[in-house]
Design a protein around this motif. Structure first.
Motif, mmCIF file in Angstrom:
data_model
loop_
_atom_site.group_PDB
_atom_site.id
_atom_site.type_symbol
_atom_site.label_atom_id
_atom_site.label_comp_id
_atom_site.label_asym_id
_atom_site.label_seq_id
_atom_site.Cartn_x
_atom_site.Cartn_y
_atom_site.Cartn_z
ATOM 1 N N PHE A 1 32.867 48.688 36.047
ATOM 2 C CA PHE A 1 33.014 47.557 35.120
ATOM 3 C C PHE A 1 33.757 48.116 33.907
ATOM 4 O O PHE A 1 33.303 49.103 33.340
ATOM 5 C CB PHE A 1 31.648 47.071 34.645
ATOM 6 C CG PHE A 1 30.762 46.427 35.687
ATOM 7 C CD1 PHE A 1 30.476 47.056 36.883
ATOM 8 C CD2 PHE A 1 30.195 45.193 35.433
ATOM 9 C CE1 PHE A 1 29.646 46.454 37.823
ATOM 10 C CE2 PHE A 1 29.358 44.582 36.361
ATOM 11 C CZ PHE A 1 29.088 45.215 37.559
ATOM 12 N N GLU B 1 32.512 34.198 37.043
ATOM 13 C CA GLU B 1 32.996 33.007 36.338
ATOM 14 C C GLU B 1 33.827 33.428 35.135
ATOM 15 O O GLU B 1 33.694 34.539 34.633
ATOM 16 C CB GLU B 1 31.824 32.124 35.858
ATOM 17 C CG GLU B 1 30.860 32.874 34.973
ATOM 18 C CD GLU B 1 29.904 31.959 34.196
ATOM 19 O OE1 GLU B 1 30.211 30.767 34.024
ATOM 20 O OE2 GLU B 1 28.872 32.460 33.730
ATOM 21 N N VAL C 1 29.787 41.205 31.011
ATOM 22 C CA VAL C 1 30.776 40.286 30.446
ATOM 23 C C VAL C 1 31.890 41.107 29.825
ATOM 24 O O VAL C 1 31.625 42.129 29.182
ATOM 25 C CB VAL C 1 30.156 39.356 29.370
ATOM 26 C CG1 VAL C 1 31.222 38.452 28.757
ATOM 27 C CG2 VAL C 1 29.027 38.533 29.959
ATOM 28 N N THR D 1 33.205 41.832 41.291
ATOM 29 C CA THR D 1 33.595 40.444 41.527
ATOM 30 C C THR D 1 33.564 39.658 40.229
ATOM 31 O O THR D 1 32.665 39.855 39.410
ATOM 32 C CB THR D 1 32.570 39.773 42.484
ATOM 33 O OG1 THR D 1 32.290 40.686 43.526
ATOM 34 C CG2 THR D 1 33.099 38.493 43.063
ATOM 35 N N ALA E 1 34.950 36.789 30.952
ATOM 36 C CA ALA E 1 34.669 36.776 32.383
ATOM 37 C C ALA E 1 33.311 37.420 32.626
ATOM 38 O O ALA E 1 32.984 38.455 32.028
ATOM 39 C CB ALA E 1 35.755 37.541 33.139
ATOM 40 N N ARG E 2 32.525 36.760 33.473
ATOM 41 C CA ARG E 2 31.279 37.393 33.925
ATOM 42 C C ARG E 2 31.576 38.068 35.254
ATOM 43 O O ARG E 2 32.102 37.453 36.176
ATOM 44 C CB ARG E 2 30.169 36.349 34.087
ATOM 45 C CG ARG E 2 28.881 36.926 34.685
ATOM 46 C CD ARG E 2 27.723 35.960 34.591
ATOM 47 N NE ARG E 2 27.382 35.697 33.210
ATOM 48 C CZ ARG E 2 26.681 36.534 32.434
ATOM 49 N NH1 ARG E 2 26.249 37.688 32.909
ATOM 50 N NH2 ARG E 2 26.415 36.225 31.186
ATOM 51 N N ILE E 3 31.281 39.354 35.309
ATOM 52 C CA ILE E 3 31.601 40.139 36.501
ATOM 53 C C ILE E 3 30.314 40.720 37.070
ATOM 54 O O ILE E 3 29.332 40.887 36.346
ATOM 55 C CB ILE E 3 32.600 41.270 36.161
ATOM 56 C CG1 ILE E 3 32.093 42.060 34.951
ATOM 57 C CG2 ILE E 3 33.984 40.703 35.887
ATOM 58 C CD1 ILE E 3 32.971 43.224 34.572
ATOM 59 N N SER E 4 30.338 41.014 38.351
ATOM 60 C CA SER E 4 29.108 41.531 38.942
ATOM 61 C C SER E 4 29.413 42.469 40.101
ATOM 62 O O SER E 4 30.522 42.473 40.647
ATOM 63 C CB SER E 4 28.236 40.378 39.450
ATOM 64 O OG SER E 4 28.825 39.842 40.623
ATOM 65 N N ALA E 5 28.434 43.258 40.444
ATOM 66 C CA ALA E 5 28.501 44.091 41.647
ATOM 67 C C ALA E 5 27.091 44.185 42.198
ATOM 68 O O ALA E 5 26.110 44.091 41.448
ATOM 69 C CB ALA E 5 29.051 45.473 41.318
ATOM 70 N N ARG F 1 35.142 45.716 44.706
ATOM 71 C CA ARG F 1 33.877 46.318 44.289
ATOM 72 C C ARG F 1 33.233 45.568 43.148
ATOM 73 O O ARG F 1 32.026 45.567 43.010
ATOM 74 C CB ARG F 1 34.121 47.752 43.849
ATOM 75 C CG ARG F 1 34.688 48.593 44.978
ATOM 76 C CD ARG F 1 34.816 50.010 44.557
ATOM 77 N NE ARG F 1 35.067 50.834 45.731
ATOM 78 C CZ ARG F 1 34.854 52.129 45.768
ATOM 79 N NH1 ARG F 1 34.393 52.744 44.708
ATOM 80 N NH2 ARG F 1 35.109 52.815 46.856
ATOM 81 N N PRO G 1 31.552 51.217 41.845
ATOM 82 C CA PRO G 1 32.196 50.056 41.220
ATOM 83 C C PRO G 1 32.289 50.329 39.717
ATOM 84 O O PRO G 1 31.315 50.801 39.134
ATOM 85 C CB PRO G 1 31.215 48.907 41.480
ATOM 86 C CG PRO G 1 30.158 49.433 42.391
ATOM 87 C CD PRO G 1 30.192 50.921 42.314
#
Ligand SMILES: Cc1cc2nc3c(=O)[nH]c(=O)nc-3n(C[C@H](O)[C@H](O)[C@H](O)COP(=O)(O)OP(=O)(O)OC[C@H]3O[C@@H](n4cnc5c(N)ncnc54)[C@H](O)[C@@H]3O)c2cc1C
Ligand SMILES: Nc1ncnc2c1ncn2[C@@H]1O[C@H](COP(=O)(O)O)[C@@H](O)[C@H]1O
Lengths: 262, 327
Positions: free
Chosen positions: B117, A228, B133, A225, B143-147, A223, B115
């Motif tokens: 974070f 980087e 972040v 990702t 870490a750069r995270i995304s959804a 869910r 989701p």
């Protein structure tokens, strides 16, 4: 009383130089040593000592690869009775939700009164897997426990809460508790102890065995990702004093004097 | 207009600063050029007055006020918030990454199918969702995270990472929410325990010499005590030192320890986790001694020595003695 304890092997980065790997989404693991997640060590100790007191069985579980069996052998050496390694190529790249999902399917087939996890993991550190697992398993949970005792189907938990306080609560079993460091003194594990523990049962199970759809875990079930990873921006980093020890210390004393520290 | 919900943490009748930080962070989550409407959510017993006082920060304040919510309970809280989320359909729900937030957010994410974070130090919208972040590996890596998706995101936000700014001065509407009759928290309250007062009160100290896991053995604490003595400073420590039983909890600086506001703070063999640094208030002069040049403590310190504490500390004591003219 049967206890499930979830453990994880993490790279030991405490004193290591950490570099980003070529994918840009992880760190170079090559030269790093591995340890049991600090919080999980306290969780295993808690599980083992509760079963020593009340009877029953401790099952240690990890989601990982073959190398991660180390952490299960360690738990067995500490006194766990059985170990289960949840391993499948489909599990690789699962996020916290995926890990909790895998664990929830696996524990559905195991009788238990109590599930213990660490409060957070030292590498990911989100503190999500425990309470997510509880919600998926439909059992109550309490996070950040610093004391735990059990009496006739009831757990008494002291845990860290808001405002620098701790709170003592009771809850009916089955329940899940996440363990904070300092709850106990984890027993010492010797190499001989680990070797002896090889006689204890350690089984592996994959997606088919625990009945989880492969496309609900791993990257497909993720869910959140990781886009980087990068080293923290240097920003206003400290002035690092240069020279031999005599010089750096003299420079530090001078600065401390200016600041009123000496 | 995008809706964002913020869980307001409070303790002892006082709203936690994280509520204002998250309210401000929420205002940055609009679509490009679009407005946001920020709703604050208050759970507790006898909290309606407290909630009513938040109108300047939130367009809407939702209050769940019931004796059954006297003691925060992540499971019960998740149930109530899941209902509100279903009703309001927010783009995102922001929860402080505090002990109470950590207890509630994951359970809520499972219930609401969101989701999650965790422990964000930055959060922004993207054309197709949300990006944040966070730190990993004890702060050594970001870490750069995304959804992706249209909404229903959830994030826990690290206290102290978002500027509060000014209250936008909105005239928020107070909504009294019903606590369903069958909501039965599964935790039975026994007692609240305050930390035992220690022999020394490090919260009042002007100069602190703090020691971490790098000290390695209890006996080695002697070199720290000796340095502190000659400086006229107090000693303090990180959590692992307390976990091992080498110093009592009253010496522990951090989010689960004591908050301090010294003028000068020296970190010896301390990596600089945010839970430790979070206990240091004000803007002290920070010096760090650590053998790892990549230790996060150097990111917050003013001055640092990269070296082995067992070489540096005795030398430091000796040079301070010379400067002070004491034997
Ligand atoms: C909910 C929660 C609350 C927490 N609350 C707190 C809190 O209130 N206070 C707190 O402190 N922690 C707290 N923690 C723990 C925190 O996450 C860190 O684990 C802890 O702060 C690390 O302590 P440390 O820096 O001493 O140890 P480490 O992170 O292990 O760092 C040790 C450092 O010593 C250095 N070192 C080793 N040997 C030497 C040597 N010979 N010379 C020089 N340097 C050396 C290493 O390079 C390393 O940087 C909390 C954690 C959680 C999950
Ligand atoms: N791969 C894994 N296998 C087994 N348990 C895990 C795994 N990842 C996390 N956990 C458990 O969940 C806790 C919290 O981890 P996290 O949510 O990553 O901070 C850990 O202390 C472990 O007890």
């Amino acid at each position: 009383m049967d206890i499930i304890v979830c453990v994880k092997r993490v790279p030991d980065v405490a004193e290591a130089e950490v570099d980003i790997d070529s994918s840009g989404r992880g760190i170079q693991l090559g030269t790093l040593g591995y340890v049991i997640n600090e919080w999980d060590n306290f969780a295993v100790e808690a599980a083992v000592s509760l079963v020593e007191e009340h009877g029953g069985k401790v099952t240690a579980i990890t989601v990982g690869g073959e190398d991660d069996e180390d952490v299960l052998r360690r738990a067995l050496a500490m006194g766990a009775d059985e170990a289960l390694c949840l391993t499948d190529p489909a599990f690789d790249g699962s996020d916290s939700f995926g890990i909790a999902n895998i664990l929830s399917k696996a524990i559905a087939d195991i009788p238990y009164d109590l599930v213990l996890t660490g409060a957070v993991s030292g590498d990911v550190g989100g503190g999500r897997v425990g309470p997510m697992l509880a919600a998926m398993a439909g059992i109550p949970h309490v996070c950040l426990a610093t004391e735990l005792s059990v009496d006739a189907g009831t757990a008494r938990v002291r845990h860290e809460v808001e405002g620098g306080l701790e709170r003592v609560v009771e809850l009916d079993l089955p329940a899940l508790v996440t363990v904070q460091t300092g709850m106990n003194e984890p027993r010492y594990v010797s190499v001989l102890g680990i070797r002896k523990a090889r006689r204890k049962p350690l089984t592996a199970a994959g997606a088919a065995e625990i009945g989880i759809a492969p496309d609900s875990v791993g990257p497909a079930g993720t869910r959140v990702t990781v886009e980087e990873m990068f080293l923290p921006p240097k920003g206003e980093a400290a002035e690092i004093l240069q020279g031999d020890d005599e010089d750096t210390v003299a420079a530090l004393v001078e600065r401390l004097r200016q600041q009123g520290g000496v | 207009m995008r809706k964002i919900l913020v869980l307001v943490e409070h303790s002892g009748g006082v709203v936690d600063d994280s509520a204002y930080e998250l309210a401000a962070a929420a205002r940055n989550l609009g679509e490009a050029g679009g407005d946001v409407s920020v709703g604050g959510v208050v759970l507790g017993n006898d909290v309606t007055d407290l909630a009513a006082g938040l109108g300047a920060w939130f367009e809407n304040v939702y209050v769940f006020d019931s004796p059954r919510l006297q003691v925060p309970d992540g499971v019960a809280g998740a149930e109530l918030l899941a209902g509100l989320i279903e009703q309001e359909q927010p783009f995102a729900t922001l929860i402080p990454h505090t002990n109470t937030g950590m207890d509630l957010a994951p359970a809520l994410a499972v219930r609401a199918g969101s989701p999650l974070f965790a422990d964000c130090i930055a959060l922004e919208t993207t054309p197709d969702g949300l990006s944040g972040v966070r730190t990993r590996y004890g702060g050594k890596v970001h870490a750069r995270i995304s959804a992706t998706g249209d909404g229903g995101f959830m994030a826990t936000m690290r206290p102290g990472s978002f500027d509060t700014g000014e209250a936008p001065g909105s005239d928020g509407a107070l909504h009294t929410m019903e606590v369903p009759g069958d909501l039965a928290p599964q935790r039975r309250f026994v007692e609240t325990v305050a930390p035992e007062p220690g022999a020394v009160d490090i919260s009042q100290a002007e100069v602190l010499v703090a020691v971490g896991r790098g000290i390695d053995e209890e006996e080695h604490l002697e070199i720290i005590r000796s340095l502190a003595d000659v400086m006229g400073a107090d000693i303090a420590c990180t959590r692992p030192v307390v976990d091992k039983g080498w110093l009592s909890k009253s010496y522990q600086i951090g989010t689960s320890g004591v908050s301090v506001k010294p003028k000068v703070y020296i970190a010896i063999g301390i990596s600089g986790s945010y839970q430790h640094i979070g206990g240091i208030k004000g803007a002290p002069y920070i010096a760090a001694i650590n053998k790892d040049p990549a230790a996060p403590i150097f990111g917050v310190a003013d001055v640092g020595i990269v070296g082995d504490l067992f070489d540096i500390v005795p030398l430091l004591e000796q040079q301070i003695r010379e400067v002070k003219g004491v034997g």
